[in-house]
Design a protein around this motif. Structure first.
Motif, mmCIF file in Angstrom:
data_model
loop_
_atom_site.group_PDB
_atom_site.id
_atom_site.type_symbol
_atom_site.label_atom_id
_atom_site.label_comp_id
_atom_site.label_asym_id
_atom_site.label_seq_id
_atom_site.Cartn_x
_atom_site.Cartn_y
_atom_site.Cartn_z
ATOM 1 N N GLU A 96 -27.228 -39.573 -3.296
ATOM 2 C CA GLU A 96 -27.512 -40.505 -4.489
ATOM 3 C C GLU A 96 -28.827 -41.008 -4.533
ATOM 4 O O GLU A 96 -29.328 -41.269 -3.512
ATOM 5 C CB GLU A 96 -26.646 -41.559 -4.311
ATOM 6 C CG GLU A 96 -26.652 -42.525 -5.367
ATOM 7 C CD GLU A 96 -25.555 -43.751 -5.252
ATOM 8 O OE1 GLU A 96 -25.548 -44.680 -6.108
ATOM 9 O OE2 GLU A 96 -24.653 -43.550 -4.202
ATOM 10 N N ARG A 97 -29.365 -41.138 -5.745
ATOM 11 C CA ARG A 97 -30.822 -41.603 -5.764
ATOM 12 C C ARG A 97 -30.846 -43.091 -6.294
ATOM 13 O O ARG A 97 -29.900 -43.514 -6.772
ATOM 14 C CB ARG A 97 -31.653 -41.097 -7.067
ATOM 15 C CG ARG A 97 -32.265 -39.748 -6.776
ATOM 16 C CD ARG A 97 -33.279 -39.637 -5.857
ATOM 17 N NE ARG A 97 -34.459 -40.218 -6.075
ATOM 18 C CZ ARG A 97 -35.482 -40.224 -5.296
ATOM 19 N NH1 ARG A 97 -35.300 -40.033 -4.206
ATOM 20 N NH2 ARG A 97 -36.680 -40.916 -5.609
ATOM 21 N N ARG A 98 -31.446 -43.926 -5.292
ATOM 22 C CA ARG A 98 -31.280 -45.433 -5.471
ATOM 23 C C ARG A 98 -32.803 -45.871 -5.577
ATOM 24 O O ARG A 98 -33.750 -45.314 -5.479
ATOM 25 C CB ARG A 98 -30.703 -45.757 -4.233
ATOM 26 C CG ARG A 98 -29.278 -45.566 -4.213
ATOM 27 C CD ARG A 98 -28.307 -46.625 -3.446
ATOM 28 N NE ARG A 98 -27.138 -46.442 -3.487
ATOM 29 C CZ ARG A 98 -26.248 -46.724 -2.596
ATOM 30 N NH1 ARG A 98 -26.631 -47.259 -1.507
ATOM 31 N NH2 ARG A 98 -25.034 -46.237 -2.776
ATOM 32 N N SER A 99 -32.826 -47.368 -5.757
ATOM 33 C CA SER A 99 -34.155 -47.875 -6.090
ATOM 34 C C SER A 99 -34.103 -49.403 -5.436
ATOM 35 O O SER A 99 -33.101 -49.907 -5.209
ATOM 36 C CB SER A 99 -34.749 -47.864 -7.609
ATOM 37 O OG SER A 99 -33.742 -48.573 -8.181
ATOM 38 N N GLY A 100 -35.298 -49.854 -4.957
ATOM 39 C CA GLY A 100 -35.308 -51.223 -4.649
ATOM 40 C C GLY A 100 -36.702 -51.821 -5.037
ATOM 41 O O GLY A 100 -37.491 -51.020 -5.609
ATOM 42 N N ALA A 115 -50.119 -56.547 8.648
ATOM 43 C CA ALA A 115 -48.813 -57.136 7.917
ATOM 44 C C ALA A 115 -48.317 -58.364 8.596
ATOM 45 O O ALA A 115 -48.081 -58.249 9.701
ATOM 46 C CB ALA A 115 -47.897 -56.134 7.692
ATOM 47 N N VAL A 116 -48.057 -59.299 8.010
ATOM 48 C CA VAL A 116 -47.553 -60.379 8.576
ATOM 49 C C VAL A 116 -45.992 -60.934 7.975
ATOM 50 O O VAL A 116 -45.480 -61.795 8.575
ATOM 51 C CB VAL A 116 -48.311 -61.712 8.362
ATOM 52 C CG1 VAL A 116 -49.947 -61.612 8.990
ATOM 53 C CG2 VAL A 116 -48.703 -62.304 6.968
ATOM 54 N N ALA A 117 -45.985 -60.250 7.033
ATOM 55 C CA ALA A 117 -44.441 -60.607 6.303
ATOM 56 C C ALA A 117 -44.106 -59.489 5.383
ATOM 57 O O ALA A 117 -44.744 -58.742 4.877
ATOM 58 C CB ALA A 117 -44.404 -61.836 5.633
ATOM 59 N N ALA A 118 -42.629 -59.173 5.333
ATOM 60 C CA ALA A 118 -42.263 -58.277 4.446
ATOM 61 C C ALA A 118 -40.658 -58.545 4.046
ATOM 62 O O ALA A 118 -40.074 -59.561 4.846
ATOM 63 C CB ALA A 118 -41.853 -56.742 5.188
ATOM 64 N N HIS A 119 -40.447 -58.348 2.520
ATOM 65 C CA HIS A 119 -39.334 -58.793 2.117
ATOM 66 C C HIS A 119 -38.604 -57.713 1.296
ATOM 67 O O HIS A 119 -39.559 -56.870 0.619
ATOM 68 C CB HIS A 119 -39.287 -59.829 1.097
ATOM 69 C CG HIS A 119 -38.077 -60.448 0.469
ATOM 70 N ND1 HIS A 119 -37.325 -61.213 1.282
ATOM 71 C CD2 HIS A 119 -37.592 -59.869 -0.498
ATOM 72 C CE1 HIS A 119 -36.125 -61.377 0.424
ATOM 73 N NE2 HIS A 119 -36.263 -60.676 -0.769
ATOM 74 N N VAL A 120 -37.531 -56.809 1.528
ATOM 75 C CA VAL A 120 -36.848 -55.778 1.057
ATOM 76 C C VAL A 120 -35.813 -56.082 0.242
ATOM 77 O O VAL A 120 -34.990 -56.782 0.872
ATOM 78 C CB VAL A 120 -36.855 -54.593 2.340
ATOM 79 C CG1 VAL A 120 -36.336 -53.328 1.742
ATOM 80 C CG2 VAL A 120 -38.152 -54.562 2.956
ATOM 81 N N THR A 121 -35.822 -55.415 -0.939
ATOM 82 C CA THR A 121 -34.230 -55.438 -1.470
ATOM 83 C C THR A 121 -33.780 -54.034 -1.920
ATOM 84 O O THR A 121 -34.824 -53.133 -2.061
ATOM 85 C CB THR A 121 -34.467 -56.178 -2.923
ATOM 86 O OG1 THR A 121 -35.449 -55.529 -3.715
ATOM 87 C CG2 THR A 121 -34.986 -57.483 -2.854
ATOM 88 N N ARG A 122 -32.631 -53.795 -2.136
ATOM 89 C CA ARG A 122 -32.144 -52.633 -2.499
ATOM 90 C C ARG A 122 -31.195 -52.639 -3.649
ATOM 91 O O ARG A 122 -30.339 -53.751 -3.578
ATOM 92 C CB ARG A 122 -31.496 -51.645 -1.367
ATOM 93 C CG ARG A 122 -32.693 -51.593 -0.378
ATOM 94 C CD ARG A 122 -32.090 -50.374 0.659
ATOM 95 N NE ARG A 122 -33.020 -49.945 1.585
ATOM 96 C CZ ARG A 122 -33.069 -49.973 2.780
ATOM 97 N NH1 ARG A 122 -31.755 -50.201 3.272
ATOM 98 N NH2 ARG A 122 -33.958 -49.589 3.575
#
Length: 122
Positions: A96-100, A115-122
């Motif tokens: 399945e193709r997904r995005s975020g 890099a000091v910070a990351a925020h990831v959504t899906r």
């Protein structure tokens, strides 16, 4: 040599952004160890907050997704800080193709971007 000796901040951040995404896709713990600050924190899609050590352990797990790509990459610099926003697309193990989206914060420390910070959504 510092990162900025080889090009502009935007060029360097663009290269580092690609390295970050490639490291996610390939589980490249060694590369992440180089480009993440010691005080790095990552907010995961599940709401967990990981420090650098925890993030590297997560990265070492087998990668389940494929075809990870960053799109609509927007890099903004603010002196010795930068924010990168981008959309992602990827394929799940079931095909399945997904995005975020993600937002990464970078700081110039000792003449190089980390890099000091990351925020990831899906």
């Amino acid at each position: 040599m510092t990162d900025t000796d080889t090009g502009t901040d935007l060029e360097q951040l663009s290269i580092l952004n690609r390295a970050y995404v490639d490291s996610v896709q390939h589980g490249d713990v060694a590369r992440f160890a180089e480009i993440l600050a010691e005080d790095f924190l990552c907010s995961n899609p599940d709401g967990s907050l990981l420090d650098k050590e925890q993030f590297l352990k997560q990265t070492a797990r087998p990668v389940a997704i494929k075809d990870l790509a960053a799109e609509d990459v927007r890099i903004r610099t603010f002196g010795d800080f930068a924010v990168i926003h981008a959309a992602t697309s990827y394929t799940t193990p079931s095909g399945e193709r997904r995005s975020g989206r993600y937002t990464d914060v970078w700081a110039r420390r000792g003449g190089r971007w980390l890099a000091v910070a990351a925020h990831v959504t899906r």
